[in-house]
Design an enzyme around this catalytic site. Structure first.
Site, PDB file in Angstrom:
ATOM      1  N   LYS A  96       1.939  53.683 -49.146  1.00 19.94           N
ATOM      2  CA  LYS A  96       3.365  53.400 -49.332  1.00 19.94           C
ATOM      3  C   LYS A  96       3.574  52.677 -50.667  1.00 19.94           C
ATOM      4  O   LYS A  96       4.424  53.038 -51.456  1.00 19.94           O
ATOM      5  CB  LYS A  96       3.866  52.552 -48.162  1.00 19.94           C
ATOM      6  CG  LYS A  96       5.321  52.210 -48.235  1.00 19.94           C
ATOM      7  CD  LYS A  96       5.766  51.421 -47.012  1.00 19.94           C
ATOM      8  CE  LYS A  96       7.209  50.972 -47.188  1.00 19.94           C
ATOM      9  NZ  LYS A  96       7.658  50.094 -46.102  1.00 19.94           N
ATOM     10  N   GLU A 149      -8.020  48.865 -51.520  1.00 18.37           N
ATOM     11  CA  GLU A 149      -9.028  49.728 -50.897  1.00 18.37           C
ATOM     12  C   GLU A 149      -8.743  51.200 -51.201  1.00 18.37           C
ATOM     13  O   GLU A 149      -9.638  51.982 -51.538  1.00 18.37           O
ATOM     14  CB  GLU A 149      -9.020  49.543 -49.374  1.00 18.37           C
ATOM     15  CG  GLU A 149      -9.483  48.176 -48.896  1.00 18.37           C
ATOM     16  CD  GLU A 149      -8.312  47.214 -48.700  1.00 18.37           C
ATOM     17  OE1 GLU A 149      -7.303  47.317 -49.438  1.00 18.37           O
ATOM     18  OE2 GLU A 149      -8.419  46.340 -47.820  1.00 18.37           O
ATOM     19  N   GLY A 172       4.791  50.637 -42.736  1.00 19.49           N
ATOM     20  CA  GLY A 172       3.500  51.324 -42.784  1.00 19.49           C
ATOM     21  C   GLY A 172       3.002  51.741 -41.409  1.00 19.49           C
ATOM     22  O   GLY A 172       2.590  52.884 -41.191  1.00 19.49           O
ATOM     23  N   ARG A 173       3.063  50.815 -40.445  1.00 22.90           N
ATOM     24  CA  ARG A 173       2.515  51.124 -39.117  1.00 22.90           C
ATOM     25  C   ARG A 173       3.448  51.995 -38.288  1.00 22.90           C
ATOM     26  O   ARG A 173       3.131  52.335 -37.146  1.00 22.90           O
ATOM     27  CB  ARG A 173       2.164  49.830 -38.389  1.00 22.90           C
ATOM     28  CG  ARG A 173       3.285  48.819 -38.323  1.00 22.90           C
ATOM     29  CD  ARG A 173       2.792  47.438 -37.900  1.00 22.90           C
ATOM     30  NE  ARG A 173       3.820  46.412 -37.999  1.00 22.90           N
ATOM     31  CZ  ARG A 173       4.109  45.727 -39.092  1.00 22.90           C
ATOM     32  NH1 ARG A 173       3.451  45.965 -40.218  1.00 22.90           N
ATOM     33  NH2 ARG A 173       5.064  44.810 -39.100  1.00 22.90           N
ATOM     34  N   GLU A 226       0.033  43.672 -35.813  1.00 20.98           N
ATOM     35  CA  GLU A 226       0.619  43.452 -37.139  1.00 20.98           C
ATOM     36  C   GLU A 226       2.132  43.252 -36.990  1.00 20.98           C
ATOM     37  O   GLU A 226       2.755  42.538 -37.774  1.00 20.98           O
ATOM     38  CB  GLU A 226       0.316  44.620 -38.095  1.00 20.98           C
ATOM     39  CG  GLU A 226       0.607  44.283 -39.552  1.00 20.98           C
ATOM     40  CD  GLU A 226       0.028  45.284 -40.544  1.00 20.98           C
ATOM     41  OE1 GLU A 226      -0.954  44.975 -41.231  1.00 20.98           O
ATOM     42  OE2 GLU A 226       0.577  46.404 -40.626  1.00 20.98           O
ATOM     43  N   HIS A 241     -18.745  50.986 -18.140  1.00 21.61           N
ATOM     44  CA  HIS A 241     -20.156  50.608 -18.259  1.00 21.61           C
ATOM     45  C   HIS A 241     -20.343  49.558 -19.344  1.00 21.61           C
ATOM     46  O   HIS A 241     -21.456  49.342 -19.818  1.00 21.61           O
ATOM     47  CB  HIS A 241     -20.998  51.855 -18.556  1.00 21.61           C
ATOM     48  CG  HIS A 241     -20.886  52.872 -17.459  1.00 21.61           C
ATOM     49  ND1 HIS A 241     -21.707  52.878 -16.363  1.00 21.61           N
ATOM     50  CD2 HIS A 241     -19.996  53.878 -17.269  1.00 21.61           C
ATOM     51  CE1 HIS A 241     -21.348  53.862 -15.547  1.00 21.61           C
ATOM     52  NE2 HIS A 241     -20.304  54.481 -16.078  1.00 21.61           N
ATOM     53  N   LYS A 262      -5.672  38.884 -49.117  1.00 24.29           N
ATOM     54  CA  LYS A 262      -5.695  39.835 -50.244  1.00 24.29           C
ATOM     55  C   LYS A 262      -5.777  39.071 -51.567  1.00 24.29           C
ATOM     56  O   LYS A 262      -6.555  39.425 -52.461  1.00 24.29           O
ATOM     57  CB  LYS A 262      -4.428  40.699 -50.267  1.00 24.29           C
ATOM     58  CG  LYS A 262      -4.366  41.783 -49.218  1.00 24.29           C
ATOM     59  CD  LYS A 262      -3.116  42.640 -49.461  1.00 24.29           C
ATOM     60  CE  LYS A 262      -2.764  43.511 -48.274  1.00 24.29           C
ATOM     61  NZ  LYS A 262      -1.480  44.185 -48.398  1.00 24.29           N
TER      62      LYS A 262
END
Ligand code: F6P
Length: 548
Positions: A206, A212, A267-268, A353, A384, A512
């Site tokens: 965005k 990254e 973003g999410r 977030e 398990h 950041k």
């Protein structure tokens, strides 16, 4: 109007019901109300939701609805759909619902101008999808595209990655791959299996400023240019999804090959936008549109339904009941479907977030716990691993069981086993097993006396461990779209009750900033001014790994 949160009186009333219900086993709530399952189940947008195994009754649900009314939930939902700046710290709307409204929607979220922008981009995606799929779009050497690599992180990765994995059997276009981590191991592993001549990279960001993503995109660009021997190859092998045209162009991607979206898409909440380009390429535009349609059906339900029958309100209020009233510290998500393995990770970003905040809209600290920690894994694997704690740990933890009724792999016997396990777990958690039952069982196995009495407490299940079961008819785009939209609306309603902003994420910024400083120091071989622990760790890392 900013959400002011629910009233103190309404919170007190909810707490009173929690105190009342704390000592009542859930199984006796079933015994007391023959219509409990019916009353506490909903059928919405193809999904079936059963809340009856929650440790709650009708009176407590009504107190929760009073809580929601005291926070003006209905008005806030209206404002969100109208395009008001519900993201009040950034002065932005949160209009992801506009991304999935059909072209002919009578009352599109945010209004007709936004609808026209949205459909303009969808049409561009469709045209591009068509060119790639038919081989009209070819790589630099004239070969058709066989593999698509989405490079992005957070909301620019989790949604498309999860959807492509959920619907992997329907992949009809180029093979989808995803790279998010700045640890280049991920990119290296993906590139190892790919041919530069037939690979298309989608750089999804965005902001087009995420470290990254830019690092991975830069490495991928070098890999491509090295192999094809010409910088001009970038134009045929890189497209971008972003809101930042200038940065896209500075990176070397032709803005003609950029698919845009808007500041009002968080973003999410963005997989429904051009961020879903990798979904459209892998599954086809019909599937992408079906995903949008499933989410839209849920939007329409949430927008119109009163609190009593509103599935997102139920999800939100039951969640608030578990964490605020009963004090249960986390929420477990267990999809009984291998295809939905990435749903817990997706929901972690969506919920934590969004609502991992402790400051209210008026700037004061929240008085109530906000989002619980969310975690989980697929059933039956989880049984398990961590289910021991869910059954007998000191604290009950609420679980969302997500179960597709039908799967199409053809192994009916295994699907029956899967379904049986899911239903057995929720039943066992709710019913429990008393000391008397254990005694009887052990005596039946020939155990007696002190040995038996010694064994009993370890084998008791207290029961009343809450869960919601969500049935999907099957795993298809429409059901998946409805499911994801349901959680999105749940998150917003909870934020309104807590009086917080679900749509900013200031909490990710400090780390950041510091990472940028530390990275520069690592590169120059110097450690700047840090706390003693960080300085010592930097010295150790620098001693063990020399930066060129
Ligand atoms: O982690 C912070 C965040 O801003 C997320 O909200 C977002 O989904 C992710 O980073 C990626 O951001 P972008 O799409 O701008 O690269």
């Amino acid at each position: 109007m900013r959400p002011r949160g629910a009233s103190a009186d309404a919170w007190a009333e909810v707490a009173r019901h929690a105190a009342r219900l704390r000592s009542i086993p859930t199984r006796s709530l079933f015994a007391a109300d023959a219509a409990r399952v019916e009353r506490m189940s909903l059928d919405v947008a193809g999904l079936h939701l059963d809340f009856s195994k929650q440790r709650i009754d009708n009176d407590a649900m009504e107190a929760l609805r009073v809580l929601a009314r005291s926070a003006d939930v209905a008005a806030q939902i209206r404002q969100q759909f109208a395009g008001d700046a519900v993201n009040f710290t950034e002065g932005r709307a949160a209009l992801h619902m506009a991304l999935r409204a059909p072209k002919d929607a009578a009352n599109p979220p945010g209004g007709p101008a936004i609808a026209s922008d949205v459909h303009g981009v969808l049409d561009r995606i469709e045209a591009f999808d068509d060119r790639v799929r038919t081989g009209a779009w070819v790589g630099f050497t004239g070969e058709p595209i066989t593999d698509v690599v989405n490079i992005g992180i957070g909301g620019s990765d989790l949604g498309p990655r999860m959807v492509c994995e959920a619907l992997a059997e329907s992949v009809r276009g180029p093979r989808p791959h995803f790279v998010s981590n700045v640890d280049a191991t991920e990119l290296t592993r993906v590139l190892r299996g790919l041919k530069p001549q037939t690979t298309l990279f989608i750089v999804t960001s965005k902001s087009f400023g995420t470290a990254e993503t830019l690092a991975n995109a830069t490495t991928a660009r070098a890999w491509l240019v090295d192999a094809l021997g010409d910088q001009a190859a970038v134009a045929k092998h890189f497209v971008a999804v972003s809101t930042a045209a200038e940065r896209v162009s500075a990176f070397g991607i032709d803005p003609q090959n950029m698919f845009g979206f808007w500041s009002w898409v968080g973003g999410r909440y963005s997989l429904w936008s051009a961020v879903g380009l990798s979904i459209a390429l892998a599954l086809g535009m019909d599937s992408f549109r079906a995903l949008l349609a499933g989410a839209h059906a849920m939007d329409e339900h949430v927008r119109a339904a009163p609190l009593e029958s509103n599935a997102a309100a139920w999800m939100a209020l039951v969640g608030i009941w578990n964490s605020n009233a009963l004090g249960l510290p986390s929420q477990v998500i267990v999809p009984y479907a291998q295809a939905l393995a990435r749903v817990p990770a997706y929901l972690q970003q969506l919920e934590m977030e969004s609502n991992g905040k402790s400051v209210r809209s008026d700037g004061h600290a929240t008085e109530h716990q906000t989002v619980p920690a969310l975690w989980g894994d697929v059933g039956t694997n989880g049984q398990h691993a961590f289910f021991q704690m869910l059954h007998q740990g000191p604290q009950p933890l609420p679980i969302d069981f997500i179960l597709p009724v039908r799967l199409t792999h053809g192994q009916d016997h295994q699907h029956r086993m899967l379904v049986a396990n899911c239903l057995a777990q929720s039943e066992a958690l709710m019913q429990g097993k008393s000391a008397e039952q254990v005694r009887e069982e052990l005596a039946g196995q020939g155990m007696s006396g002190e040995t038996l009495e010694d064994a009993v407490p370890h084998r008791v299940f207290e029961g009343s461990r809450p869960s919601t079961t969500i049935l999907l008819p099957t795993i298809d785009p429409a059901a998946l779209g409805a499911l994801l939209a349901l959680y999105e609306h749940k998150v917003f309603i909870q934020s309104v009750v807590w009086g917080i902003n679900a749509f900013d994420q200031w909490g990710v910024e400090l780390g950041k900033q510091l990472a940028t400083v530390i990275e520069q120091e690592l590169a120059s071989g110097q450690a700047g001014s840090h706390d003693a622990s960080t300085t010592a760790l930097m010295h150790r890392v620098q001693a063990g790994w020399r930066v060129d």
